[in-house]
Design a protein around this motif. Structure first.
Motif, mmCIF file in Angstrom:
data_model
loop_
_atom_site.group_PDB
_atom_site.id
_atom_site.type_symbol
_atom_site.label_atom_id
_atom_site.label_comp_id
_atom_site.label_asym_id
_atom_site.label_seq_id
_atom_site.Cartn_x
_atom_site.Cartn_y
_atom_site.Cartn_z
ATOM 1 N N UNK A 54 0.842 -1.206 0.000
ATOM 2 C CA UNK A 54 0.000 0.000 0.000
ATOM 3 C C UNK A 54 0.875 1.254 0.000
ATOM 4 N N UNK A 55 1.864 1.275 0.897
ATOM 5 C CA UNK A 55 2.696 2.476 1.052
ATOM 6 C C UNK A 55 3.505 2.734 -0.213
ATOM 7 N N UNK A 56 3.943 1.669 -0.836
ATOM 8 C CA UNK A 56 4.720 1.811 -2.064
ATOM 9 C C UNK A 56 3.849 2.396 -3.177
ATOM 10 N N UNK A 57 2.586 1.938 -3.237
ATOM 11 C CA UNK A 57 1.654 2.442 -4.248
ATOM 12 C C UNK A 57 1.455 3.948 -4.089
ATOM 13 N N UNK A 58 1.374 4.397 -2.822
ATOM 14 C CA UNK A 58 1.055 5.802 -2.554
ATOM 15 C C UNK A 58 2.250 6.739 -2.751
#
Lengths: 467, 192
Positions: free
Chosen positions: A245-249
């Motif tokens: 998730x954090x990488x996507x954001x």
């Protein structure tokens, strides 16, 4: 402190006033997404009361349902053919101007399906409450946000107060184990979950998808799963945020960066369900046993493996009626059923990875004669990215129809319709009677099953084209 | 909104399970920007043929259905899309209550905000109602009972606050607006 579920943490953090036996909770909404179909009457309510939008910076509008996917109409070379659609579009423009709400309008480079562009812009973030007058708002739950669809009166409530009156839903933990076999996608997984739960099985519950199979999914795949939570009747679908998730954001224009990101990460890492937290109900699915799924009936729970047969249920009048509508016979294999349309797109499967998977199968092949294959990217940004990779050439050279972004043939509000009696393998989310046009026969499936079927001109197993 | 106390009406029965909001109000009628007049499009694809003529054997086109305010529907009524055009259409047509064994969450919430009572009953009560279309029932919102001749008064549960609002003609928007101090305090706390 007792062990809490992700849902419980999200709920508690947004309680303005806690619920009592007499009154529901007042729940704070962090992000309100708006589109042209379910907002006009809510803005009318504001006007009649003489009030404004409480938090304009938490309100974000776009248009997707009634918008043309035809380039000439979209960019104004010719007028929008459908007058009522044009009126609805102009009404949203007027409302957003009058109430100073940010709008990614018709010709904006970042316009797209509301549930695609929220995540794409980084507006959708873990820990938020997100609502929209659209049932597929459940999509945003893939980020660990409590996201659900609301009606137009409630759109008015959020515009006026940034809050909703809500009773606390129950929780249902859906534990998924085992790797997805080759050719079996997130779409097949969620169709199998809906089949297991039934179309009303999730009513009154927030689903949280857990387990190693879910953790291994990309954000696009997680969004496909959460998107269809509503098709089991669920209030919302949730997946705990993690490094994926954090990488996507990372680097998204509306997502936090620098010190703000560090602070956000600290709080996001507290969100996942604690060990030992209890759900009201649980369900286990073994993904390793799944095959590509396809619907044969008139709701998303009526599905079988693509290699299966249409079920026989002699005493079930609803089943009989559904088969009558679909023109299918109990006991027949679903493979080989001729089709006239295939649709690749929607908030369920209109993302870049979906287009890539479809193009991967289509490269060097042709869409069967007599089949209309409509390919509609989920956003203008996805369209540009796909074109930069040359995916549009693959689709066009194969004989598919490459369009501008929008909801399009998922519900045909903009006039992109399936003709009466025709079969359409669709990557969208609903196969209700008439969903894609009066008398249209929709079979829901994954992007690769839809593409394999478009190539064959009949329902096909995508695994046969994969080596 | 007008306060609601009792509804006394014959029933219309649509026994199908999982009737979705796309059937109640097909998508092509959602291009309106008002909430008026949607009753004419209610169940449009079941009610009219391709030329717009009424389909004789569809229940709403039968003489017995005229004036009925209570719809008895199969399990899991109004699943699918969040379109409030579905309860707007039902209300505009003349319905004031829907009875089923299960009613989808968003529709239930939307109905309560528009003076349409979503009433959930047990299987046995439901079966009795399905078997006897045209039964004259009495819904007493204050007592939260559904009176069926030959069956008796069956209690139903309706969310307490929505019930209060319906009984007293209180509008939820006004109630929420009156919470502004609590909302201010929350915003100060949460976004400090």
């Amino acid at each position: 402190m007792s062990a809490l579920t992700l849902f419980e943490k999200l709920w508690r953090a947004h309680e303005v006033v806690a619920e009592t036996p007499e009154t529901p909770a007042v729940l704070y909404i962090d992000l309100h997404l708006i589109h042209e179909v379910t907002s006009p009457q809510a803005f009318s309510m504001l006007r009649s009361r003489g009030i404004g939008v409480r938090r304009r910076e938490r309100t974000f509008a776009t248009m997707d349902h009634s918008t043309p996917t035809d380039r000439a109409q979209l960019f104004g070379a010719v007028p929008i053919r459908m007058e009522s659609a044009a009126h609805q579009i102009h009404e949203l423009e007027r409302n957003c101007a009058d109430f100073q709400v940010e709008l990614l309008g018709l010709k904006h480079a970042r316009r797209g399906i509301v549930h695609i562009i929220g995540p794409e812009l980084g507006l959708t973030q873990p820990g938020k409450t997100i609502v929209c007058g659209d049932s597929h708002t459940s999509t945003h739950g893939a980020f660990g946000a409590l996201a659900f669809g609301i009606g137009t009166t409630e759109v008015g409530h959020v515009l006026a107060t940034q809050c909703l009156l809500q009773r606390k839903p129950k929780t249902l933990g859906v534990e998924v184990e085992g790797p997805l076999p080759a050719g079996v996608t997130a779409k097949d997984l969620v169709l199998a979950i809906i089949h297991t739960l039934g179309v009303g099985g999730g009513t009154g519950h927030v689903l949280e998808y857990l387990g190693p199979t879910i953790r291994a999914l990309s954000m696009d795949e997680r969004m496909t799963v959460c998107n269809m939570s509503i098709e089991a009747g669920a209030k919302a679908g949730l997946i705990a945020p993690d490094e994926t998730t954090y990488e996507f954001l990372q680097g998204r224009e509306r997502a936090p960066s620098g010190a703000a990101l560090e602070r956000a990460l600290e709080s996001w890492r507290q969100l996942p369900t604690d060990a030992g937290a209890r759900f009201d109900r649980t369900l286990s699915i073994d993904a390793s046993r799944l095959a590509p799924m396809i619907t044969y009936g008139t709701n998303p729970g009526m599905s079988v493996a693509v290699t299966g047969t249409v079920p026989v249920r002699l005493d079930d009048r609803v089943h009989t009626k559904a088969l009558e509508y679909m023109g299918l016979t109990a006991g027949q294999p679903i493979l080989g059923q001729p089709i006239e349309y295939a649709f690749l797109g929607s908030c369920t499967n209109g993302r870049l990875s979906d287009l890539r998977a479809a193009a991967g199968l289509l490269k060097g092949r042709k869409v069967a004669r007599g089949v209309t294959f409509l390919v509609v990217p989920g956003s203008q940004e996805i369209k540009r990215e796909a074109e930069a990779e040359g995916l549009d050439r693959v689709f066009i050279e194969a004989g598919a129809d490459w369009r501008e972004s929008g909801c399009s043939m998922c519900l045909g509000m903009n006039g992109d319709l399936v003709t009466k009696g025709a079969y359409c393998v669709s990557t969208s989310n609903r196969n209700f009677e008439g969903r894609q046009g009066v008398g249209a026969r929709t079979l829901l499936a994954s992007p690769i099953t839809a593409t394999a079927s478009a190539i064959a001109g009949r329902i096909a197993d995508p695994r046969e084209l994969m080596n | 909104m007008e306060p609601i106390r009792t509804i006394r009406s014959r029933t219309v029965v649509m026994a199908r399970t999982n009737i979705d909001t796309d059937q109640i109000m097909p998508a092509r009628f959602l291009r309106t920007t008002t909430r008026e007049g949607l009753g004419q499009h209610l169940f449009a694809d079941w009610r009219y043929d391709a030329l717009g003529n009424p389909i004789a054997d569809f229940v709403l086109n039968t003489p017995e259905a005229a004036g009925c305010q209570v719809l008895v529907a199969g399990h899991n009524f109004a699943c699918g899309s969040s379109r409030e055009h579905a309860p707007w259409g039902l209300y505009d047509y003349g319905f004031r209550a829907v009875i089923s064994t299960e009613i989808a969450d968003i529709f239930r919430s939307n109905s309560l905000k528009n003076g349409l009572l979503p009433i959930i009953v047990d299987e046995a009560t439901h079966a009795a109602l399905i078997a006897a279309p045209g039964t004259e029932v009495t819904i007493d919102l204050e007592r939260s009972t559904l009176d069926i001749p030959g069956v008796g008064a069956v209690a139903f549960v309706i969310e307490a606050f929505a019930r209060y609002c319906l009984l007293n003609g209180v509008d939820e928007t006004g109630y929420l607006l009156a919470q502004s101090r609590a909302i201010d305090a929350y915003e100060q706390r949460a976004f400090a």
